[in-house]
Every structure is written in C-alpha cells, then in structure tokens.
Motif scaffolding. Sequence first.
Motif, PDB file in Angstrom:
ATOM      1  N   TYR A 213       0.829  -1.210   0.000  1.00  0.00           N
ATOM      2  CA  TYR A 213       0.000   0.000   0.000  1.00  0.00           C
ATOM      3  C   TYR A 213       0.863   1.259   0.000  1.00  0.00           C
ATOM      4  CZ  TYR A 213      -3.213   3.660   1.360  1.00  0.00           C
ATOM      5  OH  TYR A 213      -3.915   4.833   1.383  1.00  0.00           O
ATOM      6  N   LEU A 214       1.882   1.282   0.844  1.00  0.00           N
ATOM      7  CA  LEU A 214       2.717   2.481   0.958  1.00  0.00           C
ATOM      8  C   LEU A 214       3.446   2.797  -0.355  1.00  0.00           C
ATOM      9  CD1 LEU A 214       4.186   2.097   4.567  1.00  0.00           C
ATOM     10  CD2 LEU A 214       2.351   3.627   3.805  1.00  0.00           C
ATOM     11  N   ARG A 215       3.730   1.774  -1.136  1.00  0.00           N
ATOM     12  CA  ARG A 215       4.402   2.013  -2.424  1.00  0.00           C
ATOM     13  C   ARG A 215       3.482   2.731  -3.420  1.00  0.00           C
ATOM     14  NH1 ARG A 215       9.441   0.002  -2.798  1.00  0.00           N
ATOM     15  NH2 ARG A 215      10.036  -1.691  -1.398  1.00  0.00           N
ATOM     16  N   THR A 216       2.170   2.705  -3.152  1.00  0.00           N
ATOM     17  CA  THR A 216       1.213   3.303  -4.095  1.00  0.00           C
ATOM     18  C   THR A 216       0.729   4.689  -3.686  1.00  0.00           C
ATOM     19  OG1 THR A 216      -0.779   2.439  -3.000  1.00  0.00           O
ATOM     20  CG2 THR A 216       0.331   0.971  -4.564  1.00  0.00           C
ATOM     21  N   VAL A 217       1.017   5.125  -2.452  1.00  0.00           N
ATOM     22  CA  VAL A 217       0.414   6.385  -1.980  1.00  0.00           C
ATOM     23  C   VAL A 217       1.048   7.592  -2.667  1.00  0.00           C
ATOM     24  CG1 VAL A 217      -0.293   5.477   0.272  1.00  0.00           C
ATOM     25  CG2 VAL A 217       1.950   6.553   0.037  1.00  0.00           C
ATOM     26  N   ASP A 218       0.240   8.640  -2.815  1.00  0.00           N
ATOM     27  CA  ASP A 218       0.693   9.861  -3.487  1.00  0.00           C
ATOM     28  C   ASP A 218       1.691  10.635  -2.646  1.00  0.00           C
ATOM     29  OD1 ASP A 218      -0.990   9.323  -5.589  1.00  0.00           O
ATOM     30  OD2 ASP A 218      -2.652  10.469  -4.748  1.00  0.00           O
ATOM     31  N   SER A 222       0.015  11.073   3.547  1.00  0.00           N
ATOM     32  CA  SER A 222      -1.133  10.166   3.519  1.00  0.00           C
ATOM     33  C   SER A 222      -0.711   8.751   3.907  1.00  0.00           C
ATOM     34  CB  SER A 222      -1.823  10.185   2.157  1.00  0.00           C
ATOM     35  OG  SER A 222      -0.941   9.781   1.133  1.00  0.00           O
ATOM     36  N   GLY A 223       0.513   8.376   3.560  1.00  0.00           N
ATOM     37  CA  GLY A 223       1.027   7.076   3.981  1.00  0.00           C
ATOM     38  C   GLY A 223       1.186   6.987   5.489  1.00  0.00           C
ATOM     39  N   ASN A 224       1.712   8.061   6.083  1.00  0.00           N
ATOM     40  CA  ASN A 224       1.873   8.095   7.540  1.00  0.00           C
ATOM     41  C   ASN A 224       0.524   8.006   8.249  1.00  0.00           C
ATOM     42  OD1 ASN A 224       4.633   8.353   7.291  1.00  0.00           O
ATOM     43  ND2 ASN A 224       4.661  10.555   7.642  1.00  0.00           N
ATOM     44  N   ALA A 225      -0.469   8.707   7.704  1.00  0.00           N
ATOM     45  CA  ALA A 225      -1.809   8.687   8.312  1.00  0.00           C
ATOM     46  C   ALA A 225      -2.412   7.285   8.230  1.00  0.00           C
ATOM     47  CB  ALA A 225      -2.710   9.697   7.617  1.00  0.00           C
ATOM     48  N   ALA A 226      -2.233   6.631   7.086  1.00  0.00           N
ATOM     49  CA  ALA A 226      -2.754   5.271   6.925  1.00  0.00           C
ATOM     50  C   ALA A 226      -2.038   4.296   7.864  1.00  0.00           C
ATOM     51  CB  ALA A 226      -2.589   4.818   5.473  1.00  0.00           C
ATOM     52  N   LEU A 227      -0.736   4.477   7.996  1.00  0.00           N
ATOM     53  CA  LEU A 227       0.049   3.617   8.885  1.00  0.00           C
ATOM     54  C   LEU A 227      -0.396   3.802  10.332  1.00  0.00           C
ATOM     55  CD1 LEU A 227       2.395   1.609   9.086  1.00  0.00           C
ATOM     56  CD2 LEU A 227       3.955   3.560   9.216  1.00  0.00           C
ATOM     57  N   ALA A 228      -0.608   5.059  10.740  1.00  0.00           N
ATOM     58  CA  ALA A 228      -1.056   5.332  12.110  1.00  0.00           C
ATOM     59  C   ALA A 228      -2.411   4.695  12.380  1.00  0.00           C
ATOM     60  CB  ALA A 228      -1.111   6.844  12.351  1.00  0.00           C
ATOM     61  N   SER A 229      -3.345   4.797  11.412  1.00  0.00           N
ATOM     62  CA  SER A 229      -4.672   4.228  11.668  1.00  0.00           C
ATOM     63  C   SER A 229      -4.619   2.699  11.691  1.00  0.00           C
ATOM     64  CB  SER A 229      -5.693   4.734  10.644  1.00  0.00           C
ATOM     65  OG  SER A 229      -5.392   4.263   9.363  1.00  0.00           O
ATOM     66  N   THR A 230      -3.711   2.113  10.916  1.00  0.00           N
ATOM     67  CA  THR A 230      -3.530   0.653  10.962  1.00  0.00           C
ATOM     68  C   THR A 230      -3.025   0.223  12.344  1.00  0.00           C
ATOM     69  OG1 THR A 230      -3.057   0.533   8.596  1.00  0.00           O
ATOM     70  CG2 THR A 230      -2.284  -1.301   9.937  1.00  0.00           C
ATOM     71  N   LEU A 231      -2.022   0.953  12.855  1.00  0.00           N
ATOM     72  CA  LEU A 231      -1.455   0.600  14.161  1.00  0.00           C
ATOM     73  C   LEU A 231      -2.434   0.861  15.300  1.00  0.00           C
ATOM     74  CD1 LEU A 231       2.227   1.913  13.916  1.00  0.00           C
ATOM     75  CD2 LEU A 231       1.358  -0.389  13.476  1.00  0.00           C
ATOM     76  N   ALA A 232      -3.314   1.857  15.116  1.00  0.00           N
ATOM     77  CA  ALA A 232      -4.278   2.203  16.165  1.00  0.00           C
ATOM     78  C   ALA A 232      -5.553   1.367  16.100  1.00  0.00           C
ATOM     79  CB  ALA A 232      -4.639   3.696  16.052  1.00  0.00           C
TER      80      ALA A 232
END
Length: 252
Positions: A213-218, A222-232
């Motif tokens: 997923y992170l390889r596709t983010v603009d 937005s990658g950091n936000a997605a990573l944070a919500s995954t971890l949370a």
Amino acid sequence: MATVSNHWRVFGASVTGKAHLDKDIPCQDAHAHAVVNGVLVAIVCDGAGSARYSEHGAQFVAAHAVQALAGRLEQGATVQDLQDGALAGTLAQIRAALDDIASAANATLDDYASTVVGVVMGKDSGFFFHLGDGLGVAQLGDGGELISLPANGEYANETYFISGERWREQLRLLAIPQAVRGVVLMSDGCMPFAMSKNNASLYAPFMDAVQGYLRTVDSVESGNAALASTLADPRTHQITGDDKTLLLALRT
C-alpha cells in the motif's frame, strides 16, 4: 543487473497502546529519520514504562541522535566512519545532553530511560545500532532478511536503556554488508503482529500488505496517516496493550 536507487521514501507512525489509553498516559514511543546524500538515518525509541519522563527521553534521543548523525554525514563522515566509532560518540553526547536536562528538572537520567534501535544505510552497505529491545529488519536485494533482534536482560520484562550505566557495552552494531530494498524498524509493541514466530522474519501477511500500500500512496503524509490508523486499529488491542511504532524506509 538491476541498479539500486539512492532515493528513499520513509514512513513512520507512533501510536498509543491500549494500556496507556486506558490510563490516559501519553505515547512513550518516538521515531525520527533523515536522508543525507542518499544515506538513510532512522531511529525508533521506546521509553521505559516505569520512568517518569520516558516519553520526553524517547523524543529527545530520537530527534537529536538523527540530527547529530545527519550533521556528521553532511560534514563528510562516511557510513564506515559512523560505524567505526562516531555513532557511539554521538550517542554519548546525546546521553550527556539528556543528563543536563534531567539535572535542570531535578530528575535523574533514569527518569528519561529509553531504548534505541536505529539504522544508517548507504547505497551498498550500512549497519544497525541497538540498545535494548525493539527490532530492525533489512530487506536484502536477494530476498533475504537481516534482523537486529531485541536484547533483554536476565528477565523477560527487563531490557537495556541509553540511560544505563553500562550502555556502551550493551550497544550492539550489526553490519548490513549489501544493498537493501527496504528497512523496517519497530518498537516491541509491533513485534507480535509484524514479525513471524520467534522473530524469524517479517510477518508477510501483514507487512506485505502495508508495504504494498505504501508504495502506491501519493504522499508520505497520507502514507503516515494510513500507517497510524492501521497501528491504532482496536483489533491490535487483543494482541498487545503496548505503544506501537513502525518505521518503513523503501527504496524508490
């Protein structure tokens, strides 16, 4: 033969674990990174749960160690120079600065106790540096993985901190003798779901999805936000109550 890019995209998130959310305690993890002339410097710190100001210790050590190491690289130091002694010298300076902060706050260095797991990675070689628990994984070009494992003391819940008297002998360096596709650093809170059994490798069902997923983010944001919500995600609360930090550096 494929050439290795000298460019990195780095993503990171530190989120508060269930045990701290329940008690309204701030996240005691921190992370930081810099890229200087294609050399990656990244650190994850995990403040000791028993230490009064451990979140400040973790934040200070992560931010200032990265800043200091990046500064040395900007002044012409090589990856090998850092591995040969400049890294330990830098950590000694950070530790002394933290001691000054503790004195000014009528506290002790142990009040700021934090683990350190970090990496310095150039184009063709690099090294992990490690004090205490947490874990680092270099994803090698040939598909293999080189893992810097956690070090605990004599007891399962005991580990080593930069504030410790014997920190120099507990500091471990692990050479990364070849180019990598990516580097992953994590605090121990991520290990139950990001690593396979016995920490033998990254846990592919989780990590492949995250990295894919992170390889596709603009944008990194937005990658950091997605990573944070995954971890949370509350589903992690069944696995661990600990704070969780994951830092992923991907070659582009």
